[in-house]
Design an enzyme around this catalytic site. Structure first.
Site, PDB file in Angstrom:
ATOM      1  N   PRO A   1       1.044  -1.271   0.010  1.00  9.41           N
ATOM      2  CA  PRO A   1      -0.166   0.066   0.087  1.00  9.41           C
ATOM      3  C   PRO A   1       1.001   0.746   0.127  1.00  9.41           C
ATOM      4  O   PRO A   1       2.051   1.179   1.335  1.00  9.41           O
ATOM      5  CB  PRO A   1      -1.098   0.054   1.410  1.00  9.41           C
ATOM      6  CG  PRO A   1       0.261  -1.280   2.085  1.00  9.41           C
ATOM      7  CD  PRO A   1       0.890  -2.006   1.667  1.00  9.41           C
TER       8      PRO A   1
ATOM      9  N   CYS B   1       2.024   3.128   9.715  1.00  7.34           N
ATOM     10  CA  CYS B   1       2.144   4.448   9.362  1.00  7.34           C
ATOM     11  C   CYS B   1       3.422   5.460  10.409  1.00  7.34           C
ATOM     12  O   CYS B   1       2.784   5.439  11.883  1.00  7.34           O
ATOM     13  CB  CYS B   1       1.351   5.203   9.247  1.00  7.34           C
ATOM     14  SG  CYS B   1       1.537   6.966   8.203  1.00  7.34           S
TER      15      CYS B   1
ATOM     16  N   ASN C   1       8.178  -7.203   4.295  1.00 13.19           N
ATOM     17  CA  ASN C   1       8.415  -6.213   3.303  1.00 13.19           C
ATOM     18  C   ASN C   1       9.726  -5.587   3.891  1.00 13.19           C
ATOM     19  O   ASN C   1      10.111  -5.514   4.342  1.00 13.19           O
ATOM     20  CB  ASN C   1       6.635  -5.522   3.274  1.00 13.19           C
ATOM     21  CG  ASN C   1       7.378  -3.916   3.219  1.00 13.19           C
ATOM     22  OD1 ASN C   1       6.847  -3.084   4.094  1.00 13.19           O
ATOM     23  ND2 ASN C   1       7.481  -3.754   1.568  1.00 13.19           N
TER      24      ASN C   1
HETATM   25  C1  FMN Z   1       4.747   6.598  -0.742  1.00 10.54           C
HETATM   26  C2  FMN Z   1       4.875   5.698  -0.347  1.00 10.54           C
HETATM   27  C3  FMN Z   1       3.277   5.356   0.372  1.00 10.54           C
HETATM   28  C4  FMN Z   1       3.152   4.932   1.988  1.00 10.54           C
HETATM   29  N1  FMN Z   1       1.615   4.841   1.766  1.00 10.54           N
HETATM   30  C5  FMN Z   1       1.155   3.761   2.461  1.00 10.54           C
HETATM   31  C6  FMN Z   1       0.537   3.503   3.217  1.00 10.54           C
HETATM   32  O1  FMN Z   1      -0.478   3.706   2.839  1.00 10.54           O
HETATM   33  N2  FMN Z   1       0.135   2.636   3.959  1.00 10.54           N
HETATM   34  C7  FMN Z   1       0.854   1.742   4.772  1.00 10.54           C
HETATM   35  O2  FMN Z   1       0.782   0.424   5.307  1.00 10.54           O
HETATM   36  N3  FMN Z   1       2.311   1.380   4.413  1.00 10.54           N
HETATM   37  C8  FMN Z   1       2.942   2.657   3.265  1.00 10.54           C
HETATM   38  N4  FMN Z   1       4.018   2.992   2.897  1.00 10.54           N
HETATM   39  C9  FMN Z   1       5.209   1.425   3.215  1.00 10.54           C
HETATM   40  C10 FMN Z   1       4.987   0.973   1.764  1.00 10.54           C
HETATM   41  O3  FMN Z   1       4.087   0.273   2.090  1.00 10.54           O
HETATM   42  C11 FMN Z   1       6.508  -0.369   2.686  1.00 10.54           C
HETATM   43  O4  FMN Z   1       5.943  -0.662   4.046  1.00 10.54           O
HETATM   44  C12 FMN Z   1       7.130   0.646   3.059  1.00 10.54           C
HETATM   45  O5  FMN Z   1       7.584   0.990   1.784  1.00 10.54           O
HETATM   46  C13 FMN Z   1       8.600  -0.656   2.780  1.00 10.54           C
HETATM   47  O6  FMN Z   1       8.539  -1.719   1.425  1.00 10.54           O
HETATM   48  P1  FMN Z   1      10.138  -1.273   0.065  1.00 10.54           P
HETATM   49  O7  FMN Z   1      11.502  -1.003   1.004  1.00 10.54           O
HETATM   50  O8  FMN Z   1       9.248  -2.420  -0.488  1.00 10.54           O
HETATM   51  O9  FMN Z   1       9.622   0.381  -0.595  1.00 10.54           O
HETATM   52  C14 FMN Z   1       4.359   3.795   2.278  1.00 10.54           C
HETATM   53  C15 FMN Z   1       5.829   3.794   1.636  1.00 10.54           C
HETATM   54  C16 FMN Z   1       5.776   4.707   0.953  1.00 10.54           C
HETATM   55  C17 FMN Z   1       7.021   5.166   0.469  1.00 10.54           C
END
Ligand code: FMN
Length: 336
Positions: free
Chosen positions: A23, A108, A208
């Protein structure tokens, strides 16, 4: 390798493979999700949605609930700090949306959310997690999952207690971002903690954090035993990351990166969907950041990025990207 790609289930909902789109607020609307889904994602998460926005029927919030049936299976994430409104919002999603799974945000890290007693704030209190998740689970029919971090900070790593509390409360799955709240997005994700949390519960766990390549996804599964691998930032402007990961987990083969023309074509498809979803004015502006992500790594993209930031209409935006795709191809056929 086939074992790496096995399907998994969350509360009776079947995912064809283990690759999950994270997300991401401001990113994971139906236009992007559908585009990623077409690249083979086993499960897509929608961006987080405010419980109060749903309860108050805020117009913008209600628009965020739109799901195209081709996106299934889809997990819709809500956040909130009040039991009453969280439950009411979950009931609305349960009865009036096409989501397959209701996810609760408890990861979050931003102050605005923490101040509302929502998001990662719960990571300090397994009892609160149990109370809130139980209340939602008993109020809805759809499976409920949670997305959490490993803890608040190094001194409060309650990941195992929190995962067990969510499971005991009836959660059907847990997604774990391997960072603490205070880390925000800094440092590295701790996959050891993801493994510990996976080993502490019997429900599916989606790992994740810092999956940047298809090989990282394979490594995360091998090292932590997670059921699904969630990809966030690496999919921005790069739905091929999803496809390449699915294929890699299936066969061990690494598919070639797309050409600039292919990238621009998918960027334009995503843009067309965003125009349909939000109208031309909003789409042109929102698409600027996406276009910059799609253009990342293509040689000579500085001038086009600047031009796109000044584009005011869909026609202008499309012409710029088409022009650049031809230009990029002329310079270097696969300069990505
Ligand atoms: C632009 C952005 C918006 C995000 N919004 C949410 C969100 O709405 N809900 C959530 O649980 N995590 C949110 N996250 C966290 C991501 O879901 C994820 O946990 C985090 O980016 C780590 O994963 P990655 O290393 O693959 O990016 C957000 C991350 C980014 C970069």
């Amino acid at each position: 390798m086939a074992e790496l790609n096995r399907p998994f289930e969350i509360g009776g909902i079947r995912m064809d493979n283990r690759v999950v789109l994270a997300p991401m607020a401001g990113v994971c609307n139906s236009a992007f999700r559908l585009t990623v889904k077409e690249f083979g994602a086993g499960l897509v998460y929608a961006e987080m949605i405010s419980d109060k926005g749903i309860v108050q029927r805020n117009e913008k919030t209600m628009d965020m609930l739109y799901i195209d049936e081709r996106e299934y299976p889809l997990s819709l994430q809500i956040f909130g700090g009040d039991k009453e409104t969280l439950v009411e919002a979950a009931q609305y999603v349960d009865k009036s949306s096409n989501a397959d799974i209701i996810d609760i945000n408890m990861g979050c890290p931003v102050n605005k959310i923490i101040r509302c007693e929502a998001g990662a704030k719960w990571l300090l209190d397994p009892d609160k997690i149990h109370e809130m998740v139980s209340a939602v689970v008993s109020a809805v029919d759809k499976p409920v999952s949670v997305k959490m971090r490993i803890g608040w900070d190094e001194e409060h790593l309650l990941g195992v207690e929190n995962a067990r509390a969510a499971e005991a409360a009836g959660a059907a799955a847990i997604a774990v971002h391997g960072r603490t709240r205070v880390q925000m997005y800094e440092g590295t994700a701790n996959w050891d903690w993801i493994r510990k949390m996976k080993e502490s519960v019997n429900i599916p766990v989606i790992g994740n954090g810092d999956v940047e390549t298809p090989q990282d996804a394979g490594r995360m599964i091998a090292e932590t035993g997670v059921d699904g691998v969630m990809i966030g930032r690496a999919a921005l402007g790069d739905p091929w990351m999803i496809y390449r990961t699915v294929k890699y987990l299936e066969t061990g083969e690494l598919i070639a990166q797309p050409t600039p023309r292919e990238k621009m074509d998918v960027c334009l498809l995503h843009f067309k969907r965003l125009v349909q979803l939000k109208g031309e004015f909003v789409a042109v502006r929102e698409m600027r950041k996406h276009a910059a992500w799609y253009l990342k790594g293509i040689r000579g993209n500085a001038h086009i990025r600047k031009a796109i930031n000044g584009a005011e209409s869909a026609g202008e935006f499309t012409a710029l990207l088409n022009g650049f795709a031809d230009e990029a191809r002329a310079i270097e056929p696969s300069a990505v």
